[in-house]
Design an enzyme around this catalytic site. Structure first.
Site, short mmCIF file in Angstrom:
data_model
loop_
_atom_site.label_atom_id
_atom_site.label_comp_id
_atom_site.label_asym_id
_atom_site.label_seq_id
_atom_site.Cartn_x
_atom_site.Cartn_y
_atom_site.Cartn_z
N ASP A 102 0.84 -1.20 0.00
CA ASP A 102 0.00 0.00 0.00
C ASP A 102 0.87 1.24 0.00
OD1 ASP A 102 -2.07 -1.77 0.44
OD2 ASP A 102 -2.15 -1.37 2.60
N1 URA Z 1 -1.05 -5.79 4.22
C1 URA Z 1 -1.53 -4.54 4.18
O1 URA Z 1 -2.54 -4.22 4.81
N2 URA Z 1 -0.89 -3.63 3.44
C2 URA Z 1 0.22 -3.91 2.76
O2 URA Z 1 0.80 -3.03 2.09
C3 URA Z 1 0.72 -5.22 2.80
C4 URA Z 1 0.06 -6.15 3.55
#
Ligand code: URA
Length: 238
Positions: A102
């Site tokens: 993310d």
């Molecule tokens: N889980 C999440 O919530 N975000 C990420 O970027 C990776 C794993």
């Protein structure tokens, strides 16, 4: 492969532009001798403007992804490709991120132009562990580890439960979590399912390959075959 095609495929320019680079004498061997488009030479000995040619296809690199960059190729804001040499975006075969992090997650992000390798890493059957460290808005309650390890946790709007995951508390509001899947916003949603909220999240390892501390946020390096093997190496999850 002909030199013009090889160099164009590495993103240095269109075939026409690369043909011009030859005419301008910008393509040389490691001794500085000007090369011609139909010369035959090993990849390692080619120089462009005196610099070694980028690695051939089969490239794998790791980045310490900074907060605020997205894993898409083009986005309104900053994207992870902005942190690589611009020609890396023009490579053929294309260089892709291995899964995604993310925008608000930092840490270990792999890139490769090897589609088969990419699928081997992200396939749930490969069970490559992804290790995250999370800072939480609320104290851990105590039952999270058992719930995550149970293999029965069903995230909202999903139809299959999560595979077992392993939680290691690092403090009242800090935890290390090891998962083998890569579902959308998985770690944030797992803690949300326990009534908590992830305030910051970093991926610290994939398989037995750690992020380490030699890369500052935004920095990257090429991976060796040994590094790649470590991604698949068996790790102790709990
Ligand atoms: N889980 C999440 O919530 N975000 C990420 O970027 C990776 C794993």
């Amino acid at each position: 492969m002909k030199l013009v095609k090889l160099i164009a495929n590495l993103g240095y320019g269109s075939r026409k532009e690369v043909a011009w680079m030859f005419r301008e004498g910008r393509v040389t061997d490691s001794d500085g001798e000007v090369l011609y488009a139909d010369d035959k030479i090993e990849h390692e000995r080619i120089r462009i403007d005196g610099e070694p040619l980028d690695p051939a296809s089969g490239l794998v690199l790791m980045m310490n992804k900074p907060l605020g960059a997205t894993c898409s190729r083009k986005d309104q804001g900053r994207v992870v490709y902005d942190l690589l040499p611009p020609r890396y975006r023009q490579r053929d075969p294309a260089l892709s991120t291995v899964g995604r992090l993310d925008r608000d997650t930092s840490g270990l992000l792999l890139f490769t132009d090897d589609g088969a390798l990419l699928h081997r890493i992200i396939s749930p059957r490969a069970e490559v562990s992804k290790v995250y460290e999370a800072t939480l808005a609320e104290d851990l309650r105590g039952g999270e580890g058992e719930l995550f390890a149970s293999g029965t946790l069903m995230l909202e709007s999903e139809t299959t439960p999560l595979a077992p995951a392993w939680l290691e508390p690092l403090g009242p509001r800090r935890a290390r979590l090891t998962v083998t899947e890569g579902r959308y916003h998985q770690v944030r949603r797992m803690f949300a399912a326990t009534g908590n909220r992830v305030e910051s999240l970093q991926r610290v390892a994939m398989g037995a390959l750690p992020l380490g501390d030699d890369l500052a946020p935004g920095q990257w390096r090429m991976l060796s075959a040994d590094d790649v093997a470590r991604v698949f190496a068996e790790t102790s999850k709990h």
